[in-house]
Design a protein around this motif. Structure first.
Motif, PDB file in Angstrom:
ATOM      1  N   GLN A 219       0.840  -1.194   0.000  1.00 32.69           N
ATOM      2  CA  GLN A 219       0.000   0.000   0.000  1.00 32.69           C
ATOM      3  C   GLN A 219       0.876   1.245   0.000  1.00 32.69           C
ATOM      4  N   THR A 220       0.278   2.389  -0.328  1.00 28.26           N
ATOM      5  CA  THR A 220       1.044   3.633  -0.415  1.00 28.26           C
ATOM      6  C   THR A 220       0.460   4.754   0.434  1.00 28.26           C
ATOM      7  N   GLY A 221      -0.558   4.450   1.237  1.00 22.52           N
ATOM      8  CA  GLY A 221      -1.157   5.480   2.072  1.00 22.52           C
ATOM      9  C   GLY A 221      -0.280   5.831   3.267  1.00 22.52           C
ATOM     10  N   THR A 222      -0.587   6.947   3.903  1.00 17.57           N
ATOM     11  CA  THR A 222       0.190   7.402   5.047  1.00 17.57           C
ATOM     12  C   THR A 222      -0.521   7.170   6.375  1.00 17.57           C
ATOM     13  N   SER A 223      -1.695   6.553   6.344  1.00 16.05           N
ATOM     14  CA  SER A 223      -2.418   6.280   7.580  1.00 16.05           C
ATOM     15  C   SER A 223      -1.901   4.993   8.224  1.00 16.05           C
ATOM     16  N   THR A 224      -2.163   4.868   9.524  1.00 16.32           N
ATOM     17  CA  THR A 224      -1.702   3.688  10.257  1.00 16.32           C
ATOM     18  C   THR A 224      -2.809   2.645  10.269  1.00 16.32           C
ATOM     19  N   ASP A 225      -3.022   2.043   9.101  1.00 11.09           N
ATOM     20  CA  ASP A 225      -4.084   1.050   8.964  1.00 11.09           C
ATOM     21  C   ASP A 225      -3.749   0.156   7.776  1.00 11.09           C
ATOM     22  N   ALA A 226      -4.710  -0.626   7.343  1.00  6.43           N
ATOM     23  CA  ALA A 226      -4.470  -1.604   6.285  1.00  6.43           C
ATOM     24  C   ALA A 226      -4.188  -0.968   4.928  1.00  6.43           C
ATOM     25  N   SER A 227      -4.439   0.328   4.769  1.00  5.85           N
ATOM     26  CA  SER A 227      -4.148   1.005   3.507  1.00  5.85           C
ATOM     27  C   SER A 227      -2.841   1.785   3.559  1.00  5.85           C
ATOM     28  N   GLY A 228      -2.142   1.702   4.660  1.00  7.55           N
ATOM     29  CA  GLY A 228      -0.922   2.479   4.833  1.00  7.55           C
ATOM     30  C   GLY A 228       0.320   1.748   4.375  1.00  7.55           C
ATOM     31  N   ILE A 229       1.404   2.500   4.224  1.00  8.12           N
ATOM     32  CA  ILE A 229       2.696   1.928   3.836  1.00  8.12           C
ATOM     33  C   ILE A 229       3.126   0.852   4.826  1.00  8.12           C
ATOM     34  N   GLY A 230       2.831   1.072   6.113  1.00 12.88           N
ATOM     35  CA  GLY A 230       3.218   0.122   7.147  1.00 12.88           C
ATOM     36  C   GLY A 230       2.152  -0.893   7.482  1.00 12.88           C
ATOM     37  N   ALA A 231       1.299  -1.223   6.521  1.00 17.74           N
ATOM     38  CA  ALA A 231       0.226  -2.183   6.765  1.00 17.74           C
ATOM     39  C   ALA A 231       0.782  -3.557   7.125  1.00 17.74           C
ATOM     40  N   ASP A 232       0.272  -4.129   8.210  1.00 18.57           N
ATOM     41  CA  ASP A 232       0.642  -5.476   8.636  1.00 18.57           C
ATOM     42  C   ASP A 232      -0.262  -6.472   7.937  1.00 18.57           C
TER      43      ASP A 232
END
Length: 463
Positions: A219-232
């Motif tokens: 993902q390429t979003g900046t939020s801390t969720d499943a759409s974010g870069i750091g999605a787990d």
């Protein structure tokens, strides 16, 4: 330099890594873990990394609270693990082996299991499937191996980060795992292919410990969720927060298709960033060339000019042989360049050609090492009616025989123009999106027919 050419015949399981992330100083992923005693005593970290800036500190994981623990490749190019308890009490080791290849991917597996009876078995480090056992004086700087059942800060309620340190570390990371309360082995994450190369393998084991995390950077979003870069994507929902990371930091340069970047260990004076794809040429005329060269095939790249440093005449963009990859670009034999004032510079001879460049222009270069020709263009149009697809109206010929790669340089030792290089893994936003005929790379303009991004999958087929 070893390039793991995987993705063709000889890869046992067919596992592909699609994305990686460029992290660096100030560009991080982080999450505050939940303290779990069992995890503090036992955990496994696995990831693939590609180094960029060697004078920095590259943290695969840094846990900082009242104390700290980290695993990193240090600015002296050695792998270091440290558990800092106090100034005179720290568990630490540092490898004798150096890690300084900026053109290849390393697979790192670190296992912490403090229940082991032998102190040297409480920390295990594997690189490309092999356990590292040679350390600086056994431990480092008066440190020690962990005591039995000693708790690391990793797995505690500290902030856990993936980052380059403030001194300038920067690296690519792919397939990053944290697995708590399990002491796993490299074979859980990788395997040797038919060519004897250590390659990625899909993890089929279990998740379920409180802080378990798997980062695929899909993902390429900046939020801390499943759409974010750091999605787990482990299923545990342990998403990591991104700081100063953007969609352009998610790249297709991966262990299963390794793309060319600029080489930070050539003799050129340069200031590289964005995963060795951006260069402030740092008052030097010596060229900065790619990590990959080829004597065969047809190759395409784009170069965005973001700072003229006062004059477009300072810009040099072109190709160079592997034998001449640290010389004045366009001057000696086997070096060729397009100059930003609209001229071409061929083995020491400059002549009129093309149009002068402005800030934000994107220069296109087509390198044909089968027919020994080069074309230049800008913003979607090839200069002088050039047509790489039909093998006509080239800018100039190149010598036959040597391996060639792309290169950039400044035309003066007193100015530092900035150029952003796209070898298929762009550091700048792409508005249109064009891959080569094999589906590799992401370019602003259409790739000429028969030309390809400079990456290991294409090199395996055409190089």
């Amino acid at each position: 330099m070893v390039f793991p050419v995987v993705g063709g015949d000889g890869k046992p399981t067919g596992y592909e890594i699609e994305n990686s992330l460029r992290v660096g100083s100030g560009r991080t992923l982080s999450r505050t873990f939940t303290a779990v005693t069992a995890e503090r005593k036992k955990h496994t970290i696995s990831c693939w990394i590609k180094l960029c800036i060697l004078d920095g500190e590259n943290h695969m994981l840094y846990a900082a609270g009242s104390d700290s623990s980290y695993i990193r490749i240090n600015d002296d190019h050695m792998f270091r693990f440290r558990m800092f308890i106090s100034s005179d009490d720290q568990a630490m080791f540092q490898t004798n082996r150096l890690f300084r290849d900026v053109g290849a991917w390393y697979h790192i597996v670190f296992v912490y299991d403090s229940a082991q009876g032998t102190d040297t078995d409480r920390t295990k480090l594997y690189v490309n499937g092999e356990r590292i056992t040679s350390f600086s004086s056994g431990t480092y700087s008066g440190g020690r191996f962990p005591d039995q059942n000693e708790e690391s800060m990793i797995g505690s309620n500290a902030v856990h980060s993936i980052k380059g340190y403030s001194s300038g570390g920067e690296f690519y990371v792919a397939d990053w795992y944290y697995i708590g309360n399990q002491a796993l082995s490299p074979s859980d994450f990788g395997e040797t292919n038919d060519n004897g190369v250590w390659v990625p393998k899909k993890y089929t084991g279990s998740f379920g410990s409180t802080n378990d995390t798997f980062l695929e950077f899909k993902q390429t979003g900046t939020s801390t969720d499943a759409s974010g870069i750091g999605a787990d994507t482990s299923g545990e929902g342990n998403h990591m927060a991104s700081t100063n990371l953007a969609a352009t930091d998610v790249t297709v340069d991966t262990p299963t298709n390794n793309f060319a970047t600029l080489n930070s260990i050539t003799s050129a004076t340069n200031d590289l960033s964005e995963g060795n794809t951006v260069s402030d040429l740092d008052n030097g005329t010596t060229n900065t060339s790619t990590t990959q060269f080829s004597a065969n095939g047809k190759w395409y790249a784009e170069f965005k000019v973001t700072d003229l440093a006062g004059s477009n005449s300072y810009i040099r963009i072109g190709v160079v042989s592997a034998e001449q990859n640290a010389v004045d670009l366009g001057g000696p034999n086997e070096t060729y360049a397009f100059l930003g004032d609209g001229r071409k510079y061929v083995e020491g001879s400059a002549s009129s050609y093309g149009s002068a460049l402005n800030v934000n222009d994107i220069v296109m270069v087509a390198l044909d090492t089968d027919n020994n020709k080069v074309w230049y263009g800008a913003n979607g149009t090839w200069f002088a009616s050039g047509d790489p697809s039909s093998n006509s109206n080239e800018s100039h010929a190149i010598d036959s025989g040597p391996s060639f790669g792309f290169a950039i340089a400044s035309g003066t030792s007193s100015a530092s123009p900035e150029i952003q290089c796209n070898f298929g893994n762009p550091p700048f936003a792409i508005s249109s999106g064009n891959a080569d005929a094999n589906g590799y790379g992401n370019f602003e303009y259409a790739v000429p027919s028969g030309f390809y991004a400079l990456c290991t999958k294409n090199l395996a087929e055409y190089g």
